[in-house]
Each structure stands twice: as C-alpha cells, then as structure tokens.
Motif scaffolding. Structure first.
Motif, short mmCIF file in Angstrom:
data_model
loop_
_atom_site.label_atom_id
_atom_site.label_comp_id
_atom_site.label_asym_id
_atom_site.label_seq_id
_atom_site.Cartn_x
_atom_site.Cartn_y
_atom_site.Cartn_z
N ASN A 218 8.55 92.86 10.21
CA ASN A 218 7.48 92.35 11.09
C ASN A 218 8.07 91.50 12.22
OD1 ASN A 218 4.83 92.00 12.00
ND2 ASN A 218 4.45 90.23 10.68
N THR B 167 5.82 82.21 3.67
CA THR B 167 5.31 83.37 4.42
C THR B 167 5.87 84.71 3.96
OG1 THR B 167 7.06 83.12 6.08
CG2 THR B 167 4.98 81.97 6.50
N SER C 38 6.57 88.18 2.20
CA SER C 38 5.65 89.17 1.63
C SER C 38 6.03 89.41 0.17
CB SER C 38 5.75 90.49 2.41
OG SER C 38 5.43 90.28 3.77
N ASP C 39 5.12 89.12 -0.73
CA ASP C 39 5.41 89.19 -2.16
C ASP C 39 5.79 90.62 -2.56
OD1 ASP C 39 5.68 88.21 -4.75
OD2 ASP C 39 3.61 88.73 -5.25
N GLY D 77 9.95 86.86 -1.97
CA GLY D 77 9.60 88.16 -1.43
C GLY D 77 10.39 88.52 -0.18
N ASN E 35 9.25 87.75 6.40
CA ASN E 35 8.22 88.24 7.31
C ASN E 35 8.29 87.42 8.59
OD1 ASN E 35 5.74 88.66 8.71
ND2 ASN E 35 4.74 89.31 6.82
N ALA F 280 4.89 86.33 10.34
CA ALA F 280 4.19 85.29 9.60
C ALA F 280 4.88 83.94 9.75
CB ALA F 280 4.09 85.69 8.12
#
Length: 494
Positions: free
Chosen positions: A179, A454, A456-457, A483, A486, A489
C-alpha cells in the motif's frame, strides 16, 4: 532450460562452498583478524559489558558508558602495541591485528572454526583454551573479541519448479502489496531521509538505480565497494521500490577476491552511524543457536556485545534500526528489544497473505519478553523462493547461481528471483522513511508504534520450522508479529 545448465548452477554453488572450505589455516593466519573492543564503564563499580552476566538493555546502557578520555588513552596505547584502530563509537572500537600478535597480547591460541551454513572459516580461541591478556591490555580495555562471519538473510537459490506465475516485480508490484503507491502515500517518496545499509557491497551502476541518490563506502576491515556476491545490491533495491528519493549510504563488507566473510560488520556499523543516518537497515545477522540444544542460546556471546551496545545507543540517540528477523535463524541483532525486527509474508495469486515458512518466529531467551518479528515485509516462502525479482551485479554469485537452477533469468543479465527477510527489512525501512519525510519529529519509538498499530493482520500460515513453526493467528503472534506493513495506513495515522 537444459539439464546441463541446471548441473552447471549446482556446480557453481558447490564451487563457492569449496572456495570457503579450501582456505587453509596457514592462509587464514596471513590475514589480520577483525576485533570489536569494549571498554570499562566510567563508574569503576560497574562490571564491564562482557562481564555483566546478562544482556544489557536500554535501562542499563548509561551505566555501561565508558569515559571518552580513557577510551582515547586506551586506543593510543593499543596502537603503540601494534593494534590497528579502524574506527570508534561511543561504547566500542573496531580494530585489526595479526593473528600472531593477537595470541601474544592476549595469551591464547587461535584455532580454525566454521559457523553454520555456507560461511567461510575463521580463527577464534578454542573453548577452554588459555586466555591471559598482558597486564597492560587488561588495564586498558574490557575485552577484545574476534568478529565471527555473519550471514545474509536471503533465501538460497530456489530448486527447479519451486516458483509459479505469481511473482513480485519491483517497483510496482511491491509498492502495491505494501500500500505504498498512488494517493495512499500522499506524494511521500523518502526525500530528505538518510538511510544507511551495511551489506556485502553495492554495485549501483545497474540501470535500476539510475537517477537515485546514493554513496557507497568501504567498511573498516573490508576492501572495496564492488558487490561480487550480489546480496547488498539486490536487497537495497527494495528500499528504492518504496522510497525512491531517499539519500542512501551503502557500507560495503566485500573483499577483492569476491569472498564475503562479513567479519567486518561491527566496523561497518560504526562507519554507518558516523554518517548520522535517520534509519539503519541490516539484512545480515548472526544465528545465536546453541550447538548443544539446537535452540536459541541462553546468553549473548561476548563477540556480539559491542555490536549490541552500539545499536542500542544508536536507537537511544534517535536512529531507527530495522533488522532482518531471520530465515530460520535465531537472528541477532533482530532480537534486540530496541530495534524493529522484520519478518516475512507471501502473497498468493489470489491475493491471500500468509506467514512465510522461510521467516523466523521466536520468543528470545537472551532478552526476556522480546518476540521476533515485529512486523513483516514480502519475503516469499519455501514453495516460492524465487519470488521477488531484484537487480544484482551482472555475473555476481547471486546472478549466476539463481539463473543456473533455473529461475528464468540469465547468468549474466543482472537480474535474479529470490526473497527472504533480507528483502523484508529494507521494505520496512523504506516505509519508515516515508513516515519520517511526512513527520521528521517522529522518534524511533513513535515509528515502531505506528508500524505495529497499522500493520495488516495476517492470520494464515506458519513461520519457519527451524524456529518452531509458529502459526499465524488473529492479532499479534510469533509468526508475523503485528502483520504485513501498510505504508498508506502509517501515513494516515501520523
């Protein structure tokens, strides 16, 4: 691809291993050994850092700080004894000394050793052997440890058939997966952020690095900036895929004959920190695995103490340090509580993110309460080792060995497919650079917090069986930490 070419690739890997094994003890004794020297704390009631009996943390760091004037005097006296002082930091110094002189000054005998994996032989005092430093030496310093060869945290070349069509190409595929493209990053490109990396070398005349801002230096105790191995060049490409406008400083550990013993890591890190980077990224590590239990060792080896102190001090002074979490290793310095440990994920053709079964996941014995990793980058897996397409010096070991398996690239075309947490660490570091450009006031602790909050899990897959095969679950876990990093985020939160 012909069977003959596959066999040729296998023979190249065998030749590389044989080159390391073929170094005679006599030849090793003709080379100076690289030393990391530690010093007694300014407070005479505090034991020296190698004599604490436990691994120092940020809370005890200031108690271990040596007096700078006494350090100067000690280094001056050591140089008069024939020790070549290469560089110094706040807690330690990097030096070189002929093996015969080392034995004389420290009252010991050096033996031939090899660590795990495809690493070259080196000289080191044998367990239980004599150790009786001259009185003048004992008064000057805490200790002086010969530096072991470290290991690049890239995956070995993939076997035939271990890759599919869902590969990751830089820069666009990687930026999309993290991202880090388009409106999500709000125009941030890492501009004005200084990122240092210490690795095998950096041959940045590859077209991939055209119009990038970089300088390459040689680590004390190494010789030359060219990257005949290919690891450093390939891995730093991940930085530019996410943060193309960083100011990059590469510190080379290579030798002119193409071998990469990587025993100059301590001196390389001192040099990198002297250039006051905002971020330091390390894709090279030591495996602190006990030879007796095959689990993580119970205490930090003396040879790693100087490096630990310098990195902990760097974080305390505002440097964000990102380290590869290991490819099945109990990786140091990733296990330091102060640094950001980068684990690995893999994304399949359908877009599902899973924990990488290459990447380490463990709870440290040496630093109680510390878990590795913190967050993840894209690393590939055992099934998809030929995963990230990365630039490398044409004809380098990485270029030839990956192509010889085959991975679909040529043996001299300057491209290879590989992966591992070596790639994940600079990816995470690049996201840190985007954040620092957006908000230069962020501290290393702020950056770690934002990354964790932030990410991503990832709730599928398992980490490397070599560190226990931890399962990814909902929330923070030993397989993927918080995770997959990101970038969008992160920037939104700050």
């Amino acid at each position: 691809m012909s069977a003959a070419k596959t066999e040729d690739g296998a023979s190249r890997r065998t030749s590389r291993l044989r080159r390391h094994l073929a170094i005679s003890t006599h030849a090793l004794r003709q080379r100076p050994v690289n030393l990391a020297i530690t010093f007694a704390p300014a407070d005479p009631t505090v034991p020296g850092p190698t004599r604490l009996g436990f691994a120092a943390s940020g809370a005890s760091l200031e108690q271990l700080r040596p007096d700078p004037l006494r350090m100067d005097m000690a280094l001056h006296q050591l140089s008069r004894m024939g020790v070549s002082i290469l560089s110094r930091g706040s807690f330690s110094a990097s030096a070189q000394l002929a093996p015969d002189n080392f034995e004389k000054l420290f009252g010991t005998r050096l033996s031939r050793f090899r660590t795990r994996g495809d690493r070259p032989a080196f000289l080191f005092p044998h367990d239980g052997g004599p150790w009786s430093p001259q009185d003048d030496i004992a008064r000057l310093i805490d200790d002086a440890y010969i530096q072991w060869p470290a290991t690049p945290m890239t995956t070995p070349p993939a076997p035939i058939g271990a890759f599919g069509p869902d590969r990751v190409y830089l820069p666009n595929d990687l930026a999309n997966l993290l991202n880090a493209s388009g409106p999500a990053v709000r125009g941030m490109s890492g501009a004005g952020v200084r990122v240092a990396m210490v690795d095998t070398g950096f041959s940045l005349d590859h077209p991939y690095f055209l119009n990038r801002r970089f300088s390459v230096l040689t680590a004390p105790g190494a010789d030359g900036t060219r990257d005949r191995d290919g690891h450093g060049t390939a891995m730093c490409a991940n930085l530019f895929a996410i943060a193309p406008d960083i100011d990059f400083i590469g510190i080379s550990l290579g030798l002119p004959d193409g071998s990469v013993p990587i025993d100059a890591l301590h001196g390389g890190i001192l040099l990198a920190l002297a250039h006051q980077p905002d971020i330091l990224v390390l894709s090279i590590a030591y495996d602190l695995r006990s030879d007796i239990t095959d689990l993580e060792a119970e205490r930090l080896p003396g040879s790693c103490v100087a490096l630990a102190l310098q990195l902990q001090n760097a974080v305390a002074r505002g440097v964000t340090v990102v380290c590869a979490g290991g490819n099945g290793q109990f990786a140091f310095p990733a296990m330091l509580p102060e640094v950001i440990a980068a684990g690995g994920c893999v994304v399949d053709a359908g877009g599902e993110v899973r924990a990488s079964n290459i990447a380490s996941g463990f709870r440290s014995n040496i630093y109680p309460g510390r878990t590795v990793p913190d967050v993840c980058g894209i690393a590939g897996s055992l099934e998809k080792q030929a995963y990230l397409m990365l630039p490398c010096p044409p004809g380098s070991w990485l270029d030839r060995s990956c192509a010889g398996l085959p991975d679909g690239t040529g043996v001299n075309d300057g491209w290879c497919f590989t992966g591992g947490t070596s790639a994940a660490a600079p990816q995470v570091a690049a996201v840190c650079a985007l954040m620092l450009q957006a908000n230069p006031k962020l501290t290393a602790r702020d950056i770690r917090s934002v990354l964790n909050r932030t990410a991503s899990d990832v709730a599928f897959g398992t980490s490397s069986a070599m560190t226990g095969g931890r399962a990814a679950t909902i929330g923070n876990d030993l397989a993927t930490g918080f995770g997959l990093v990101n970038a969008g985020a992160c920037l939104h939160l700050i």
